[in-house]
Design a protein around this motif. Structure first.
Motif, PDB file in Angstrom:
ATOM      1  N   TYR A 349       0.779  -1.150  -0.010  1.00  0.00           N
ATOM      2  CA  TYR A 349       0.129  -0.044  -0.086  1.00  0.00           C
ATOM      3  C   TYR A 349       0.817   1.129   0.115  1.00  0.00           C
ATOM      4  CZ  TYR A 349      -3.874  -3.050   1.210  1.00  0.00           C
ATOM      5  OH  TYR A 349      -4.814  -4.284   1.524  1.00  0.00           O
ATOM      6  N   ALA A 441       6.648  -1.039   7.388  1.00  0.00           N
ATOM      7  CA  ALA A 441       6.311   0.410   6.774  1.00  0.00           C
ATOM      8  C   ALA A 441       7.523   1.335   6.779  1.00  0.00           C
ATOM      9  CB  ALA A 441       5.632   0.869   7.788  1.00  0.00           C
ATOM     10  N   PHE A 463       3.453   0.581   2.855  1.00  0.00           N
ATOM     11  CA  PHE A 463       3.209  -0.329   4.050  1.00  0.00           C
ATOM     12  C   PHE A 463       2.901  -1.820   3.097  1.00  0.00           C
ATOM     13  CE2 PHE A 463       0.051  -2.762   6.818  1.00  0.00           C
ATOM     14  CZ  PHE A 463       0.859  -2.744   7.879  1.00  0.00           C
ATOM     15  N   PRO A 465       1.615  -5.316   4.261  1.00  0.00           N
ATOM     16  CA  PRO A 465       0.896  -5.775   5.497  1.00  0.00           C
ATOM     17  C   PRO A 465       1.320  -7.315   5.438  1.00  0.00           C
ATOM     18  CG  PRO A 465      -0.344  -5.841   3.432  1.00  0.00           C
ATOM     19  CD  PRO A 465       0.891  -4.963   3.113  1.00  0.00           C
ATOM     20  N   HIS A 471      -3.858  -6.114   6.617  1.00  0.00           N
ATOM     21  CA  HIS A 471      -4.681  -5.512   5.696  1.00  0.00           C
ATOM     22  C   HIS A 471      -5.655  -4.606   6.281  1.00  0.00           C
ATOM     23  CE1 HIS A 471      -3.394  -7.276   1.898  1.00  0.00           C
ATOM     24  NE2 HIS A 471      -2.929  -8.399   2.566  1.00  0.00           N
ATOM     25  N   TRP A 474      -4.164  -1.223   7.761  1.00  0.00           N
ATOM     26  CA  TRP A 474      -4.075  -0.273   6.724  1.00  0.00           C
ATOM     27  C   TRP A 474      -5.335   0.468   6.478  1.00  0.00           C
ATOM     28  CZ3 TRP A 474      -0.498   2.729   4.689  1.00  0.00           C
ATOM     29  CH2 TRP A 474      -0.986   3.461   3.301  1.00  0.00           C
ATOM     30  N   SER A 478      -6.508   4.426   7.177  1.00  0.00           N
ATOM     31  CA  SER A 478      -6.335   5.099   5.980  1.00  0.00           C
ATOM     32  C   SER A 478      -7.185   6.693   6.120  1.00  0.00           C
ATOM     33  CB  SER A 478      -6.968   4.363   4.915  1.00  0.00           C
ATOM     34  OG  SER A 478      -6.131   3.547   4.532  1.00  0.00           O
TER      35      SER A 478
END
Length: 519
Positions: A349, A441, A463, A465, A471, A474, A478
């Motif tokens: 991500y 991260a 990131f 995960p 997941h 995140w 967000s």
């Protein structure tokens, strides 16, 4: 050659393990100054590249648990310094230390190394080894492995090391400065014999030239024997603080003590625990035989108050060469950025932001390199503070590690709950997270110039995960990215522009003054 037919100690070829750590990073320049050649064994050699001495040493990539890598590092070495420990708890931690020490001793013998020098912990006299903390017990065992091995060894045993940036000094400093009244564990009444880091380095450097028939342990300490409570009161006096009120409570266990230290000081609970456990028993020197081989000059070893004053001066003048956080935190992620060629793939991500900057690129870079520590993170301070506290409660490092230097960063050093993974001066700063996360991260900050010659700021949060929880994490955070990361990008660009305005303002005032005088 000396009278015994041994090579003269000057110009020895020394191997230093743990050169990215607190002691190792300071020992290397001492050895160089003494006329020795130095090779460093490091798992991540890139972490050493920004040290002032980096271009004066050889560096070999390797791990002390890998026999082949240690063998390669030992070739042509006269003296091998062992300054690494697998900090942690349980049988796994002690097994790793044991295995690494045996490999080191075996490969030193195979390579014809003349001496091993090891810095361990001062153990209490008369206390069965089974009653020692796992940390102290493992250090004692490593020392025995070297002394029982085929290569002559010097095992230096120290208690509390006082120096700018040492974990022991930081723990003492923050406990005393932040708590004018404190309820403390019973170990604050335990007597210890602290030693200044300058004396530790002097003994380590001098040990390289010991005669070949010396194979023993030496207790090293300063001239003062104090309880930890007395150390806090002495610190308060040296720092110009009021006398502290200390109320010992014997019911606090080592685990609770380490959590207490972790909440009050920048030292995380995982590192605080071995430090506090080592204070359960009295740790004082039983001899000072080291002076026969490394004589003490007048006024040395340094008295406790002088060691404190020197450490404080270094901190206040921002001249801290290395910190306890220089070494990697046990269990912290060390994987490379997933864009590296050897990354196996998977979800990644990203949150990317860009902004034009009304300032030269170098002005933007100064803001980027100065981020963190007392300068903060340029967005929603409460959110960063809360994230830091949550990390501390989860046993992580939190935000309070700060910075070693207020303006300049090195690859490999800690920056709050990040680790500096890459720096391209004037262009890129990449940080790797060491907070507790269900994944890996990174945070990248770029200073760029577009085709029209204008300065642009580019920021990427990445990131990778781990599992379903990663997941979910995140997507849960967000919604806050616009506030945290968006605010950071806007504030950094504004800070760069304001810095330029502040520099130009005196010139504009002077020009206006000259124009007014002509009228």
């Amino acid at each position: 050659m000396d009278m015994d037919g041994q090579p003269h100690p000057e110009g020895l070829h020394c191997l230093v393990t743990g050169a990215s750590g607190y002691i190792g990073g300071r020992l290397v320049p001492e050895l160089l100054e003494a006329g020795h050649r130095v090779r460093c064994l490091a798992r991540s050699p890139g972490k050493l590249r920004d040290h002032p001495w980096a271009d004066q040493v050889g560096t070999v990539r390797g791990d002390v648990t890998d026999a082949e890598e240690v063998a390669a590092a030992m070739r042509g070495i006269d003296v091998a310094y062992y300054l690494v420990h697998a900090l942690g708890s349980g049988s796994g931690f002690e097994d790793t230390d044991r295995r690494a020490a045996r490999i080191f001793a075996e490969q030193a013998h195979a390579a014809g190394v003349r001496r091993i020098v090891y810095l361990g912990g001062l153990t209490p006299g008369g206390v069965p080894e089974a009653e020692l903390s796992p940390h102290l017990r493992s250090r004692a065992e490593v020392g025995r492995i070297f002394l029982d091995g085929p290569v002559p060894a010097t095992v230096l045993r120290a208690a509390v090391v006082i120096g700018s940036g040492s974990a022991s000094f930081e723990m003492l400093r923050y406990l005393t400065e932040r708590l004018p009244v404190m309820v403390t564990p019973g170990w604050v009444r335990t007597r210890v014999q602290p030693i200044g880091v300058r004396d530790v380095l002097r003994y380590l450097t001098g040990s390289a030239g010991m005669p070949g028939d010396v194979n023993r342990a030496f207790d090293i300490g300063g001239p003062d024997v104090l309880t930890y409570q007395e150390m806090m009161q002495r610190y308060a006096a040296v720092a110009g603080l009021r006398r502290r009120i200390v109320v010992p409570v014997p019911v606090l266990t080592p685990k609770l003590s380490s959590l207490w230290v972790g909440l009050v000081t920048p030292v995380p609970a995982g590192l605080a625990r071995p430090l506090t456990e080592s204070l359960r028993h009295e740790v004082v020197c039983h001899e000072h035989d080291i002076a026969r081989h490394v004589p003490d000059p007048p006024g040395r070893p340094l008295p406790f108050d002088e060691a404190l004053a020197l450490a404080l001066r270094r901190v206040r003048q921002a001249q801290v060469a290395t910190r306890w956080s220089s070494a990697s935190v046990p269990g912290a992620p060390s994987d490379p950025l997933p864009t590296d060629p050897d990354w196996a793939g998977g979800s990644l991500y990203q949150d990317e932001r860009q902004a034009a900057v009304a300032a030269p690129r170098q002005a933007l870079w100064r803001v980027i390199e100065g981020i963190g520590g007392d300068n903060g993170w340029y967005s929603f301070p409460l959110a960063w503070a809360v994230r830091g506290w949550l990390d501390r409660f989860a046993g992580g490092v939190g935000l309070r590690r700060g910075r070693r230097d207020a303006q300049h960063l090195r690859v490999g050093e800690a920056l709050d709950f990040w680790r500096v993974e890459e720096i391209e001066p004037g262009r890129l700063l990449r940080l790797r997270a060491e907070m507790r996360l269900p994944g890996l991260a990174w945070l990248e900050m770029h200073a760029e110039t577009d085709e029209a010659g204008r300065t642009r700021y580019r920021q990427r949060a990445l990131f990778h995960p781990r599992g379903l929880l990663g997941h979910a994490y995140w997507w849960a955070v967000s919604p806050f990215h616009a506030v945290v990361f968006g605010g950071m990008a806007r504030s950094i660009t504004r800070a760069a522009a304001k810095a330029v305005d502040a520099q130009e303002q005196p010139g504009r005032i002077q020009q206006a003054g000259r124009a007014s005088s002509r009228r």
